[in-house]
Design a protein around this motif. Structure first.
Motif, short mmCIF file in Angstrom:
data_model
loop_
_atom_site.label_atom_id
_atom_site.label_comp_id
_atom_site.label_asym_id
_atom_site.label_seq_id
_atom_site.Cartn_x
_atom_site.Cartn_y
_atom_site.Cartn_z
N UNK B 143 0.85 -1.20 0.00
CA UNK B 143 0.00 0.00 0.00
C UNK B 143 0.88 1.25 0.00
N UNK B 144 1.94 1.23 0.81
CA UNK B 144 2.85 2.38 0.86
C UNK B 144 3.51 2.62 -0.49
N UNK B 145 3.92 1.53 -1.14
CA UNK B 145 4.57 1.66 -2.45
C UNK B 145 3.59 2.20 -3.49
N UNK B 146 2.34 1.71 -3.43
CA UNK B 146 1.32 2.18 -4.37
C UNK B 146 1.09 3.68 -4.20
N UNK B 147 1.06 4.12 -2.93
CA UNK B 147 0.86 5.55 -2.67
C UNK B 147 2.06 6.37 -3.17
N UNK B 148 3.26 5.85 -2.86
CA UNK B 148 4.48 6.57 -3.26
C UNK B 148 4.58 6.68 -4.79
N UNK B 285 -7.97 5.96 0.59
CA UNK B 285 -8.18 5.96 -0.87
C UNK B 285 -7.94 4.57 -1.46
N UNK B 286 -7.15 3.78 -0.77
CA UNK B 286 -6.79 2.46 -1.30
C UNK B 286 -7.74 1.36 -0.81
N UNK B 287 -8.78 1.76 -0.09
CA UNK B 287 -9.74 0.79 0.44
C UNK B 287 -10.78 0.47 -0.64
N UNK B 288 -10.80 -0.80 -1.06
CA UNK B 288 -11.73 -1.19 -2.13
C UNK B 288 -13.19 -0.96 -1.72
N UNK B 289 -13.47 -1.06 -0.42
CA UNK B 289 -14.86 -0.86 0.03
C UNK B 289 -15.28 0.59 -0.15
#
Lengths: 72, 354
Positions: B143-148, B285-289
């Motif tokens: 998740x951190x990498x996706x955000x970065x 923002x990364x929460x699919x729900x």
């Protein structure tokens, strides 16, 4: 599934490393064991090293058996 | 084959003449115990019971249904560990959804979902984040990498669960009498052995952190039997080559940065407060729900499926009325028969004649 088999680090580049086990090589991440060096053994879970193997503890089974007076 | 030393440990356990019920709460322990035939080698007075240690198995039916509903969305690719794809939801499975046109990709590492998202910029990739404390740090880092990297077409269906609160719940339910726990080696590699001190402090029970070889497990059982014999209740570590009391601080830090503790619904155990993880506000923002807001109605487990009772240790897999007849690894009705780590699958493959 937790693989209990330790794998050996053969290459390191930043957070990425190449590990080897039984002739097979695999790319993993070292985010959680930044102190790992080439030649160290790590436990890998889904592409990440989660633990560095303590060499001095590798013979623990034998030691514990001795402690328990199971074997001389 | 068991070594000479192993036979000596078995003899020592037999000599101790201890009567006890020990529970393992790790799917890999369950499989290792079944495959090695340990239950038959141990004295009859020592019984091993499987608990809620298989991550796919403890996932609630409504979460499975949510994952399936995601795979049915146009433009969505569901990325998942392989164990999830054959788990039957209320009406169908991910595998059947894929066969009828849904996009489901089996991945080895959560990192693969990053690559998948980058390779398919016009589609939304959702990673099914199941697992205990061993897996949660990996997801946290992803998740951190996706955000970065600013990847906007990747999200995570978080179903992570924490093992200690489930053990406390199980003990409070008092359905099974237990004398100690084999503690999960790689959960403890991450969180250490200290989060299990409540066993001793609240319930007067011992626990031993065990590795995954049959020899490791046997030695840990020896340590548990010795504690029982001596009237002690300590949290000990057999798997010292990997596990420290304090765990892995780097992995814990990643988990702490990305997740906070929340309630979670467990198959068999129901909703347990503080037993799950949710994304912190800064990563929501990364929460699919949040991204999809699907509504799942009327999730139901297969009638008579004993998976819930099996996960609580109340029912042995072979005692389930469906075991080996209606429910087999080829045609499973519940996740305990699907997952390679499930108690029913392990019993079917290795312990069927008992």
């Amino acid at each position: 599934m937790c693989l209990g088999v330790p794998v050996k680090i053969v290459e390191i580049e930043g957070q990425d490393a190449l590990v080897e086990s039984g002739g097979l090589r695999q790319k993993i991440r070292l985010d959680f064991v930044p102190e790992a060096q080439i030649g160290d053994y790590v436990i890998v879970h889904a592409g990440f090293a989660i633990a560095l193997l303590e060499k001095e503890e590798a013979l623990e089974t034998l030691e514990l058996l001795k402690d328990a007076d199971v074997i001389p | 084959m068991l070594s000479l030393e192993t036979n000596k440990v078995l003899e020592s356990i037999a000599k101790m003449d201890v009567s006890a019920h020990f529970m393992e709460v790790c799917g890999t322990h369950t499989v290792s115990i079944a495959r090695s035939g340990l239950k038959k080698l141990l004295p009859e007075s020592i019984k091993l019971i499987s608990g809620p240690g298989c991550p796919v198995c403890v996932t609630s039916q409504s979460d499975i249904d949510y994952a399936i509903a995601l795979a049915r969305q146009p433009g969505v690719i569901v990325a998942t560990f392989g164990d999830m794809v054959r788990v039957p939801g209320t009406e169908t499975s991910l595998l059947e959804t894929k066969a009828s046109g849904g996009k489901v990709e089996v991945v080895y590492s959560p990192l693969d979902s990053l690559n998948l998202a980058e390779a398919h910029p016009r589609e939304q990739v959702v990673f099914l984040a199941v697992g205990f404390e061993t897996t949660a740090p990996l997801i946290a880092r992803t998740v951190q990498l996706a955000k970065a990297k600013g990847i906007s077409n990747l999200s995570f269906l978080i179903m992570h669960k924490l093992i200690p609160p489930a053990m406390r719940q199980l003990l409070q339910m008092k359905e099974v009498k237990l004398d100690g726990f084999l503690l999960p080696g790689h959960v403890c590699a991450v969180i250490g052995s200290r989060p299990f001190l409540f066993l001793k402090e609240e319930f007067g029970l011992p626990g031993v952190v065990a590795g995954f070889e049959a020899e490791d497990i046997l030695l840990a059982l020896f340590m548990l039997a010795q504690q029982k014999k001596e009237g002690r209740a300590e949290i000990e570590i057999q798997y010292r080559r990997v596990v420290r009391q304090e765990g892995n601080p780097n992995a814990l830090k990643a988990m702490e940065e990305v997740f906070e503790v929340g309630e979670a619904e467990w198959r068999g155990l129901g909703i347990i407060p503080h037993s799950g993880l949710v994304l912190r506000q800064s990563f929501s923002d990364f929460d699919a729900r949040n991204r999809f807001s699907l509504e799942i109605k009327d999730s139901r487990e297969y009638p008579l499926c004993g998976c819930g009772e099996v996960l609580r240790g109340v029912l042995a897999p072979q005692e389930c009325p469906l075991f080996g007849t209606v429910c087999t690894p080829d045609s499973p009705v519940g996740p305990c028969m699907v997952s390679s780590e499930g108690s029913c699958a392990a019993a079917f493959h290795y312990e069927r004649e008992t």
